[in-house]
Write a protein that holds these residues in place. Structure first.
Motif, PDB file in Angstrom:
ATOM      1  N   THR A  47     -24.329   4.590  -9.611  1.00  0.00           N
ATOM      2  CA  THR A  47     -24.686   5.968  -9.281  1.00  0.00           C
ATOM      3  C   THR A  47     -23.776   6.489  -8.181  1.00  0.00           C
ATOM      4  O   THR A  47     -23.544   5.817  -7.179  1.00  0.00           O
ATOM      5  CB  THR A  47     -26.151   6.074  -8.834  1.00  0.00           C
ATOM      6  N   HIS A  48     -23.293   7.701  -8.384  1.00  0.00           N
ATOM      7  CA  HIS A  48     -22.353   8.322  -7.450  1.00  0.00           C
ATOM      8  C   HIS A  48     -22.925   9.673  -7.020  1.00  0.00           C
ATOM      9  O   HIS A  48     -23.348  10.463  -7.870  1.00  0.00           O
ATOM     10  CB  HIS A  48     -20.990   8.539  -8.109  1.00  0.00           C
ATOM     11  N   GLY A  49     -22.915   9.931  -5.723  1.00  0.00           N
ATOM     12  CA  GLY A  49     -23.388  11.231  -5.233  1.00  0.00           C
ATOM     13  C   GLY A  49     -24.805  11.531  -5.660  1.00  0.00           C
ATOM     14  O   GLY A  49     -25.739  10.791  -5.338  1.00  0.00           O
ATOM     15  N   ASP A  50     -24.999  12.603  -6.432  1.00  0.00           N
ATOM     16  CA  ASP A  50     -26.338  12.989  -6.869  1.00  0.00           C
ATOM     17  C   ASP A  50     -26.604  12.615  -8.327  1.00  0.00           C
ATOM     18  O   ASP A  50     -27.397  13.252  -9.021  1.00  0.00           O
ATOM     19  CB  ASP A  50     -26.578  14.484  -6.655  1.00  0.00           C
ATOM     20  N   ASP A  51     -25.948  11.565  -8.821  1.00  0.00           N
ATOM     21  CA  ASP A  51     -26.203  11.082 -10.179  1.00  0.00           C
ATOM     22  C   ASP A  51     -27.685  10.761 -10.369  1.00  0.00           C
ATOM     23  O   ASP A  51     -28.353  10.250  -9.459  1.00  0.00           O
ATOM     24  CB  ASP A  51     -25.414   9.799 -10.456  1.00  0.00           C
ATOM     25  N   VAL A  52     -28.179  11.008 -11.558  1.00  0.00           N
ATOM     26  CA  VAL A  52     -29.536  10.639 -11.948  1.00  0.00           C
ATOM     27  C   VAL A  52     -29.480   9.338 -12.742  1.00  0.00           C
ATOM     28  O   VAL A  52     -28.725   9.232 -13.719  1.00  0.00           O
ATOM     29  CB  VAL A  52     -30.186  11.748 -12.800  1.00  0.00           C
ATOM     30  N   LEU A  53     -30.241   8.337 -12.294  1.00  0.00           N
ATOM     31  CA  LEU A  53     -30.302   7.051 -12.978  1.00  0.00           C
ATOM     32  C   LEU A  53     -31.535   7.007 -13.870  1.00  0.00           C
ATOM     33  O   LEU A  53     -32.647   7.292 -13.427  1.00  0.00           O
ATOM     34  CB  LEU A  53     -30.368   5.908 -11.959  1.00  0.00           C
ATOM     35  N   CYS A  54     -31.345   6.612 -15.115  1.00  0.00           N
ATOM     36  CA  CYS A  54     -32.441   6.528 -16.079  1.00  0.00           C
ATOM     37  C   CYS A  54     -32.566   5.089 -16.571  1.00  0.00           C
ATOM     38  O   CYS A  54     -31.565   4.487 -16.978  1.00  0.00           O
ATOM     39  CB  CYS A  54     -32.168   7.476 -17.243  1.00  0.00           C
ATOM     40  N   VAL A  55     -33.776   4.529 -16.507  1.00  0.00           N
ATOM     41  CA  VAL A  55     -34.032   3.175 -17.000  1.00  0.00           C
ATOM     42  C   VAL A  55     -34.773   3.303 -18.329  1.00  0.00           C
ATOM     43  O   VAL A  55     -35.857   3.889 -18.392  1.00  0.00           O
ATOM     44  CB  VAL A  55     -34.864   2.361 -15.998  1.00  0.00           C
ATOM     45  N   LEU A  56     -34.177   2.758 -19.388  1.00  0.00           N
ATOM     46  CA  LEU A  56     -34.674   2.988 -20.741  1.00  0.00           C
ATOM     47  C   LEU A  56     -35.003   1.675 -21.449  1.00  0.00           C
ATOM     48  O   LEU A  56     -34.197   0.743 -21.431  1.00  0.00           O
ATOM     49  CB  LEU A  56     -33.619   3.726 -21.564  1.00  0.00           C
ATOM     50  N   PRO A  57     -36.157   1.584 -22.097  1.00  0.00           N
ATOM     51  CA  PRO A  57     -36.432   0.422 -22.944  1.00  0.00           C
ATOM     52  C   PRO A  57     -35.764   0.586 -24.298  1.00  0.00           C
ATOM     53  O   PRO A  57     -35.840   1.662 -24.921  1.00  0.00           O
ATOM     54  CB  PRO A  57     -37.965   0.437 -23.066  1.00  0.00           C
ATOM     55  N   ALA A  58     -35.122  -0.457 -24.773  1.00  0.00           N
ATOM     56  CA  ALA A  58     -34.433  -0.401 -26.061  1.00  0.00           C
ATOM     57  C   ALA A  58     -35.397  -0.260 -27.224  1.00  0.00           C
ATOM     58  O   ALA A  58     -34.973  -0.010 -28.360  1.00  0.00           O
ATOM     59  CB  ALA A  58     -33.581  -1.651 -26.246  1.00  0.00           C
ATOM     60  N   THR A  59     -36.677  -0.399 -26.964  1.00  0.00           N
ATOM     61  CA  THR A  59     -37.692  -0.262 -28.006  1.00  0.00           C
ATOM     62  C   THR A  59     -37.926   1.192 -28.411  1.00  0.00           C
ATOM     63  O   THR A  59     -38.619   1.456 -29.398  1.00  0.00           O
ATOM     64  CB  THR A  59     -39.019  -0.864 -27.521  1.00  0.00           C
ATOM     65  N   LEU A  60     -37.337   2.152 -27.668  1.00  0.00           N
ATOM     66  CA  LEU A  60     -37.463   3.560 -28.050  1.00  0.00           C
ATOM     67  C   LEU A  60     -36.780   3.810 -29.388  1.00  0.00           C
ATOM     68  O   LEU A  60     -35.785   3.153 -29.721  1.00  0.00           O
ATOM     69  CB  LEU A  60     -36.810   4.455 -26.991  1.00  0.00           C
ATOM     70  N   PRO A  61     -37.256   4.789 -30.156  1.00  0.00           N
ATOM     71  CA  PRO A  61     -36.547   5.162 -31.389  1.00  0.00           C
ATOM     72  C   PRO A  61     -35.119   5.593 -31.069  1.00  0.00           C
ATOM     73  O   PRO A  61     -34.845   6.124 -29.987  1.00  0.00           O
ATOM     74  CB  PRO A  61     -37.374   6.332 -31.929  1.00  0.00           C
ATOM     75  N   GLU A  62     -34.237   5.370 -32.019  1.00  0.00           N
ATOM     76  CA  GLU A  62     -32.811   5.624 -31.800  1.00  0.00           C
ATOM     77  C   GLU A  62     -32.526   7.050 -31.328  1.00  0.00           C
ATOM     78  O   GLU A  62     -31.777   7.261 -30.368  1.00  0.00           O
ATOM     79  CB  GLU A  62     -32.061   5.351 -33.101  1.00  0.00           C
ATOM     80  N   ALA A  63     -33.118   8.046 -31.970  1.00  0.00           N
ATOM     81  CA  ALA A  63     -32.862   9.444 -31.610  1.00  0.00           C
ATOM     82  C   ALA A  63     -33.353   9.750 -30.194  1.00  0.00           C
ATOM     83  O   ALA A  63     -32.682  10.472 -29.442  1.00  0.00           O
ATOM     84  CB  ALA A  63     -33.537  10.379 -32.619  1.00  0.00           C
ATOM     85  N   GLU A  64     -34.496   9.182 -29.829  1.00  0.00           N
ATOM     86  CA  GLU A  64     -35.038   9.411 -28.488  1.00  0.00           C
ATOM     87  C   GLU A  64     -34.154   8.747 -27.430  1.00  0.00           C
ATOM     88  O   GLU A  64     -33.891   9.317 -26.363  1.00  0.00           O
ATOM     89  CB  GLU A  64     -36.464   8.877 -28.417  1.00  0.00           C
ATOM     90  N   LEU A  65     -33.690   7.557 -27.744  1.00  0.00           N
ATOM     91  CA  LEU A  65     -32.798   6.841 -26.830  1.00  0.00           C
ATOM     92  C   LEU A  65     -31.509   7.629 -26.621  1.00  0.00           C
ATOM     93  O   LEU A  65     -31.054   7.814 -25.483  1.00  0.00           O
ATOM     94  CB  LEU A  65     -32.501   5.460 -27.410  1.00  0.00           C
ATOM     95  N   ALA A  66     -30.918   8.123 -27.692  1.00  0.00           N
ATOM     96  CA  ALA A  66     -29.688   8.909 -27.592  1.00  0.00           C
ATOM     97  C   ALA A  66     -29.918  10.181 -26.786  1.00  0.00           C
ATOM     98  O   ALA A  66     -29.057  10.603 -26.000  1.00  0.00           O
ATOM     99  CB  ALA A  66     -29.179   9.255 -28.987  1.00  0.00           C
ATOM    100  N   GLY A  67     -31.080  10.797 -26.959  1.00  0.00           N
ATOM    101  CA  GLY A  67     -31.390  12.008 -26.206  1.00  0.00           C
ATOM    102  C   GLY A  67     -31.438  11.766 -24.708  1.00  0.00           C
ATOM    103  O   GLY A  67     -30.916  12.568 -23.917  1.00  0.00           O
ATOM    104  N   TRP A  68     -32.059  10.661 -24.299  1.00  0.00           N
ATOM    105  CA  TRP A  68     -32.099  10.322 -22.875  1.00  0.00           C
ATOM    106  C   TRP A  68     -30.698  10.035 -22.342  1.00  0.00           C
ATOM    107  O   TRP A  68     -30.363  10.411 -21.209  1.00  0.00           O
ATOM    108  CB  TRP A  68     -33.006   9.114 -22.649  1.00  0.00           C
ATOM    109  N   LEU A  69     -29.865   9.368 -23.146  1.00  0.00           N
ATOM    110  CA  LEU A  69     -28.507   9.066 -22.701  1.00  0.00           C
ATOM    111  C   LEU A  69     -27.688  10.335 -22.524  1.00  0.00           C
ATOM    112  O   LEU A  69     -26.808  10.406 -21.656  1.00  0.00           O
ATOM    113  CB  LEU A  69     -27.819   8.132 -23.708  1.00  0.00           C
ATOM    114  N   ASP A  70     -27.962  11.346 -23.329  1.00  0.00           N
ATOM    115  CA  ASP A  70     -27.282  12.635 -23.168  1.00  0.00           C
ATOM    116  C   ASP A  70     -27.646  13.285 -21.837  1.00  0.00           C
ATOM    117  O   ASP A  70     -26.814  13.931 -21.196  1.00  0.00           O
ATOM    118  CB  ASP A  70     -27.655  13.591 -24.313  1.00  0.00           C
ATOM    119  N   ARG A  71     -28.896  13.096 -21.414  1.00  0.00           N
ATOM    120  CA  ARG A  71     -29.395  13.780 -20.211  1.00  0.00           C
ATOM    121  C   ARG A  71     -29.038  13.049 -18.925  1.00  0.00           C
ATOM    122  O   ARG A  71     -28.810  13.679 -17.895  1.00  0.00           O
ATOM    123  CB  ARG A  71     -30.915  13.926 -20.293  1.00  0.00           C
TER     124      ARG A  71
END
Length: 241
Positions: free
Chosen positions: A150-174
């Motif tokens: 994390t650099h400066g004001d980066d937002v860190l997201c902790v994600l379980p791989a058990t999420l559906p693929e589309a939901e996981l990709a959506g979080w990675l976009d954000r």
């Protein structure tokens, strides 16, 4: 209130030297040491802490009814695991009621996807409880991978791989930075989600971080499934600072 004290101790990500001094002291003084394990398999948490367990300590293994054999989407999973945690809590409660202090070991940090938190939920209102934080798998792994996250004001997201693929990709976009945990058999859709987010080039795979058989490589080079002790790191956007 029960006479004994429950100490839930995070033992860290795998390297015994990453166990805290406070955790080591409590483990060494404990008359009862409890830990989760699989049937006919050694407990990873106990293996990490074994050098500190006193010679006279009573050990209380809490054996999971299953691990990956039943899908979390199966209603039987939650029903059976709830019964298991009820029983585990009552086994520990019996020791506490008898006036014996209990240390419950937990890999990583107890309150980050730790099984120990389910015992905490059931017992903390009935006994004196203390929780010792542990170094988490994620920061053990990003340190070993030499990957600033994390650099400066980066937002860190902790994600379980058990999420559906589309939901996981959506979080990675954000998210600016992300850690994907619980990889295992979810590796194929984790790879697809990371590729869909356009972040495969930066994604790092860490297997058994800080442990003896540690492996670190770009996620793009990994296929198939992965062991339980593995995760994926996606560092932040590295903005100007």
């Amino acid at each position: 209130m029960m006479a004994g004290t429950l100490s839930i101790v995070g033992v860290g990500p795998g390297d015994p030297e990453l166990l805290t001094l406070r955790g080591a002291r409590l483990i060494g003084a404990a008359p009862v040491v409890a830990y989760f394990c699989r049937e006919k398999h050694p407990s990873q948490a106990r293996t990490i802490a074994q050098a500190h367990i006193g010679p006279g300590a009573e050990e209380l293994p809490l054996v999971y009814p299953f691990t990956t054999e039943v899908s979390v989407n199966n209603p039987a999973y939650h029903q059976n695991m709830s019964v298991f945690y009820d029983q585990s809590a009552e086994r520990i409660a019996a020791e506490l009621t008898a006036g014996r202090d209990v240390v419950l070991l937990c890999e990583g940090d107890p309150f980050l996807y730790g099984s120990a938190m389910y015992v905490f939920d059931r017992l903390h209102a009935r006994c004196h409880t203390q929780v010792v934080p542990g170094i988490m798998a994620m920061n053990g792994c990003w340190s070993q991978a030499l990957t600033p996250m994390t650099h400066g004001d980066d937002v860190l997201c902790v994600l379980p791989a058990t999420l559906p693929e589309a939901e996981l990709a959506g979080w990675l976009d954000r998210a600016d930075a992300a850690v994907i945990m619980k990889i295992g058999r979810n590796m194929p859709h984790v790879r697809k989600a990371v590729a869909q987010s356009g972040r495969m080039e930066d994604a790092m795979y860490v297997e058994r971080g800080t442990q003896g058989a540690q492996a670190i490589a770009p996620l793009a080079e990994q296929e198939g499934t992965a062991p339980y002790f593995s995760l994926v790191l996606l560092p932040g956007r590295k903005r100007v600072r």
